[in-house]
Scaffold this motif. Structure first.
Motif, PDB file in Angstrom:
ATOM      1  N   GLU A 147       0.920  -1.271  -0.051  1.00 36.60           N
ATOM      2  CA  GLU A 147      -0.002   0.100   0.061  1.00 36.60           C
ATOM      3  C   GLU A 147       0.880   1.271  -0.021  1.00 36.60           C
ATOM      4  OE1 GLU A 147      -3.057   2.396   2.999  1.00 36.60           O
ATOM      5  OE2 GLU A 147      -2.884   0.117   2.990  1.00 36.60           O
ATOM      6  N   TRP A 148       1.787   1.319   0.757  1.00 39.66           N
ATOM      7  CA  TRP A 148       2.748   2.353   0.940  1.00 39.66           C
ATOM      8  C   TRP A 148       3.829   2.590   0.105  1.00 39.66           C
ATOM      9  CZ3 TRP A 148       1.051   6.702   3.353  1.00 39.66           C
ATOM     10  CH2 TRP A 148       0.043   6.569   4.237  1.00 39.66           C
ATOM     11  N   ALA A 149       4.298   1.650  -0.483  1.00 34.31           N
ATOM     12  CA  ALA A 149       5.430   1.369  -1.427  1.00 34.31           C
ATOM     13  C   ALA A 149       4.877   0.866  -2.844  1.00 34.31           C
ATOM     14  CB  ALA A 149       6.626   0.469  -0.836  1.00 34.31           C
ATOM     15  N   LYS A 150       3.918   1.314  -3.383  1.00 37.52           N
ATOM     16  CA  LYS A 150       3.314   0.899  -4.682  1.00 37.52           C
ATOM     17  C   LYS A 150       4.207   0.603  -5.827  1.00 37.52           C
ATOM     18  CE  LYS A 150      -1.308   2.732  -3.802  1.00 37.52           C
ATOM     19  NZ  LYS A 150      -1.897   1.507  -3.279  1.00 37.52           N
ATOM     20  N   GLY A 151       5.535   1.292  -5.802  1.00 37.61           N
ATOM     21  CA  GLY A 151       6.566   0.841  -6.665  1.00 37.61           C
ATOM     22  C   GLY A 151       6.998  -0.472  -6.596  1.00 37.61           C
ATOM     23  N   LEU A 152       6.978  -1.025  -5.350  1.00 37.89           N
ATOM     24  CA  LEU A 152       7.379  -2.109  -5.273  1.00 37.89           C
ATOM     25  C   LEU A 152       6.475  -3.384  -5.853  1.00 37.89           C
ATOM     26  CD1 LEU A 152       9.092  -2.318  -1.710  1.00 37.89           C
ATOM     27  CD2 LEU A 152      10.113  -2.213  -3.905  1.00 37.89           C
ATOM     28  N   THR A 153       5.219  -2.822  -6.237  1.00 39.13           N
ATOM     29  CA  THR A 153       4.291  -3.980  -6.942  1.00 39.13           C
ATOM     30  C   THR A 153       4.490  -3.868  -8.354  1.00 39.13           C
ATOM     31  OG1 THR A 153       2.531  -2.298  -7.031  1.00 39.13           O
ATOM     32  CG2 THR A 153       2.697  -3.528  -4.818  1.00 39.13           C
ATOM     33  N   MET A 154       5.214  -3.054  -8.831  1.00 40.34           N
ATOM     34  CA  MET A 154       5.426  -3.003 -10.275  1.00 40.34           C
ATOM     35  C   MET A 154       6.760  -3.549 -10.755  1.00 40.34           C
ATOM     36  SD  MET A 154       3.604   0.714 -11.108  1.00 40.34           S
ATOM     37  CE  MET A 154       3.341   1.437  -9.566  1.00 40.34           C
ATOM     38  N   LEU A 155       6.864  -4.020 -11.962  1.00 40.43           N
ATOM     39  CA  LEU A 155       8.090  -4.576 -12.628  1.00 40.43           C
ATOM     40  C   LEU A 155       9.190  -3.569 -12.383  1.00 40.43           C
ATOM     41  CD1 LEU A 155       9.607  -6.739 -13.616  1.00 40.43           C
ATOM     42  CD2 LEU A 155       8.738  -5.983 -16.048  1.00 40.43           C
ATOM     43  N   TRP A 156       9.048  -2.357 -13.022  1.00 41.58           N
ATOM     44  CA  TRP A 156       9.910  -1.003 -13.016  1.00 41.58           C
ATOM     45  C   TRP A 156      10.495  -0.759 -11.625  1.00 41.58           C
ATOM     46  CZ3 TRP A 156       8.994   3.516 -10.927  1.00 41.58           C
ATOM     47  CH2 TRP A 156       7.737   3.835 -10.453  1.00 41.58           C
ATOM     48  N   GLY A 157       9.369  -0.705 -10.849  1.00 48.98           N
ATOM     49  CA  GLY A 157       9.830  -0.425  -9.377  1.00 48.98           C
ATOM     50  C   GLY A 157      10.690  -1.377  -8.592  1.00 48.98           C
ATOM     51  N   ARG A 158      10.234  -2.435  -8.704  1.00 40.75           N
ATOM     52  CA  ARG A 158      11.010  -3.746  -8.210  1.00 40.75           C
ATOM     53  C   ARG A 158      12.541  -3.667  -9.032  1.00 40.75           C
ATOM     54  NH1 ARG A 158       6.623  -7.151  -8.525  1.00 40.75           N
ATOM     55  NH2 ARG A 158       7.753  -8.030 -10.217  1.00 40.75           N
ATOM     56  N   GLY A 159      12.664  -3.353 -10.085  1.00 39.13           N
ATOM     57  CA  GLY A 159      13.745  -3.086 -10.694  1.00 39.13           C
ATOM     58  C   GLY A 159      14.506  -2.018 -10.386  1.00 39.13           C
ATOM     59  N   LEU A 160      14.159  -0.930 -10.245  1.00 42.53           N
ATOM     60  CA  LEU A 160      14.953   0.355  -9.716  1.00 42.53           C
ATOM     61  C   LEU A 160      15.459   0.194  -8.147  1.00 42.53           C
ATOM     62  CD1 LEU A 160      13.053   3.262 -11.142  1.00 42.53           C
ATOM     63  CD2 LEU A 160      15.229   2.504 -11.780  1.00 42.53           C
ATOM     64  N   PHE A 161      14.669  -0.791  -7.571  1.00 42.37           N
ATOM     65  CA  PHE A 161      14.926  -0.941  -6.058  1.00 42.37           C
ATOM     66  C   PHE A 161      16.103  -2.060  -6.042  1.00 42.37           C
ATOM     67  CE2 PHE A 161      14.054  -3.602  -2.208  1.00 42.37           C
ATOM     68  CZ  PHE A 161      14.522  -2.414  -1.291  1.00 42.37           C
ATOM     69  N   TYR A 162      15.971  -2.938  -7.008  1.00 44.32           N
ATOM     70  CA  TYR A 162      17.170  -4.066  -6.876  1.00 44.32           C
ATOM     71  C   TYR A 162      18.276  -3.291  -7.395  1.00 44.32           C
ATOM     72  CZ  TYR A 162      13.373  -7.241  -6.318  1.00 44.32           C
ATOM     73  OH  TYR A 162      12.236  -8.111  -5.569  1.00 44.32           O
ATOM     74  N   VAL A 163      18.183  -2.392  -8.586  1.00 42.44           N
ATOM     75  CA  VAL A 163      19.509  -1.720  -8.741  1.00 42.44           C
ATOM     76  C   VAL A 163      20.041  -0.868  -7.801  1.00 42.44           C
ATOM     77  CG1 VAL A 163      20.246  -0.059 -10.506  1.00 42.44           C
ATOM     78  CG2 VAL A 163      18.854  -1.674 -11.457  1.00 42.44           C
ATOM     79  N   PHE A 164      19.297  -0.047  -7.268  1.00 41.96           N
ATOM     80  CA  PHE A 164      19.662   0.423  -6.046  1.00 41.96           C
ATOM     81  C   PHE A 164      20.432  -0.393  -4.979  1.00 41.96           C
ATOM     82  CE2 PHE A 164      19.006   2.004  -1.510  1.00 41.96           C
ATOM     83  CZ  PHE A 164      19.509   3.331  -1.511  1.00 41.96           C
ATOM     84  N   GLN A 165      19.818  -1.642  -4.585  1.00 41.01           N
ATOM     85  CA  GLN A 165      20.430  -2.385  -3.583  1.00 41.01           C
ATOM     86  C   GLN A 165      21.887  -2.870  -4.147  1.00 41.01           C
ATOM     87  OE1 GLN A 165      17.483  -5.545  -3.069  1.00 41.01           O
ATOM     88  NE2 GLN A 165      17.359  -4.990  -1.118  1.00 41.01           N
ATOM     89  N   GLY A 166      21.910  -3.037  -5.366  1.00 42.60           N
ATOM     90  CA  GLY A 166      23.181  -3.482  -6.199  1.00 42.60           C
ATOM     91  C   GLY A 166      24.473  -2.671  -6.089  1.00 42.60           C
ATOM     92  N   LEU A 167      23.861  -1.329  -6.224  1.00 42.28           N
ATOM     93  CA  LEU A 167      24.880  -0.342  -6.190  1.00 42.28           C
ATOM     94  C   LEU A 167      25.491   0.022  -4.787  1.00 42.28           C
ATOM     95  CD1 LEU A 167      23.351   2.137  -8.923  1.00 42.28           C
ATOM     96  CD2 LEU A 167      25.336   0.693  -8.939  1.00 42.28           C
ATOM     97  N   SER A 168      24.546  -0.253  -3.873  1.00 44.57           N
ATOM     98  CA  SER A 168      24.841   0.088  -2.230  1.00 44.57           C
ATOM     99  C   SER A 168      25.667  -0.983  -1.628  1.00 44.57           C
ATOM    100  CB  SER A 168      23.731   0.412  -1.647  1.00 44.57           C
ATOM    101  OG  SER A 168      22.696   1.209  -2.251  1.00 44.57           O
ATOM    102  N   VAL A 169      25.833  -2.046  -2.198  1.00 49.21           N
ATOM    103  CA  VAL A 169      26.522  -3.051  -1.535  1.00 49.21           C
ATOM    104  C   VAL A 169      28.057  -3.017  -1.811  1.00 49.21           C
ATOM    105  CG1 VAL A 169      26.976  -5.795  -1.696  1.00 49.21           C
ATOM    106  CG2 VAL A 169      24.799  -4.826  -1.925  1.00 49.21           C
ATOM    107  N   ARG A 170      28.918  -3.120  -0.652  1.00 48.76           N
ATOM    108  CA  ARG A 170      30.275  -2.723  -0.866  1.00 48.76           C
ATOM    109  C   ARG A 170      31.015  -4.206  -1.101  1.00 48.76           C
ATOM    110  NH1 ARG A 170      33.443  -1.502   4.772  1.00 48.76           N
ATOM    111  NH2 ARG A 170      34.314  -3.437   4.691  1.00 48.76           N
ATOM    112  N   PRO A 171      31.631  -4.094  -2.148  1.00 47.49           N
ATOM    113  CA  PRO A 171      32.573  -5.389  -2.448  1.00 47.49           C
ATOM    114  C   PRO A 171      33.540  -5.717  -1.204  1.00 47.49           C
ATOM    115  CG  PRO A 171      33.345  -3.177  -3.549  1.00 47.49           C
ATOM    116  CD  PRO A 171      32.143  -2.777  -2.807  1.00 47.49           C
ATOM    117  N   GLY A 172      33.593  -7.024  -1.132  1.00 48.68           N
ATOM    118  CA  GLY A 172      34.795  -7.413  -0.138  1.00 48.68           C
ATOM    119  C   GLY A 172      34.270  -7.293   1.072  1.00 48.68           C
TER     120      GLY A 172
END
Length: 107
Positions: free
Chosen positions: A82-107
């Motif tokens: 309800e509050w994060a409607k972007g996560l219910t759509m393909l593009w929203g989840r995709g952007l969220f996963y890209v954000f997560q991937g960019l935030s992970v520190r290697p090693g």
């Protein structure tokens, strides 16, 4: 291809859930390393957020049959959708996963 992914076949949902679990594990292991707080405090904070984002991923990607068995997760998933409607759509989840991937520190 978009219809295939939006239909959320079981393998894709399981893969996304496993990715969320891996992010939680990686972030948690970095958070319990308290000596890292003094060396690189920003990475410590980012890892704490990554644990939260991993939990959001796991709840969002949980199968409805799994959620129904665990009654405490049903209102949480409903609130999140309800509050994060972007996560219910393909593009929203995709952007969220890209954000997560960019935030992970290697090693």
């Amino acid at each position: 291809m978009q219809e295939y992914i939006e239909g959320a076949p079981h393998r894709i949902k399981v893969g996304c859930f496993a990715g969320g679990a891996a992010i939680v594990l990686n972030g948690f292991l970095s958070v319990i390393d308290v000596f890292d707080v003094f060396d690189e405090p920003i990475y410590y904070v980012v890892n704490a957020y990554m644990v939260f984002f991993g939990v959001v991923t796991m709840v969002t990607e949980s199968d409805p049959s799994f959620i129904q068995v665990h009654e405490t997760l049903t209102p949480l998933q409903k609130w999140m959708h309800e509050w994060a409607k972007g996560l219910t759509m393909l593009w929203g989840r995709g952007l969220f996963y890209v954000f997560q991937g960019l935030s992970v520190r290697p090693g």
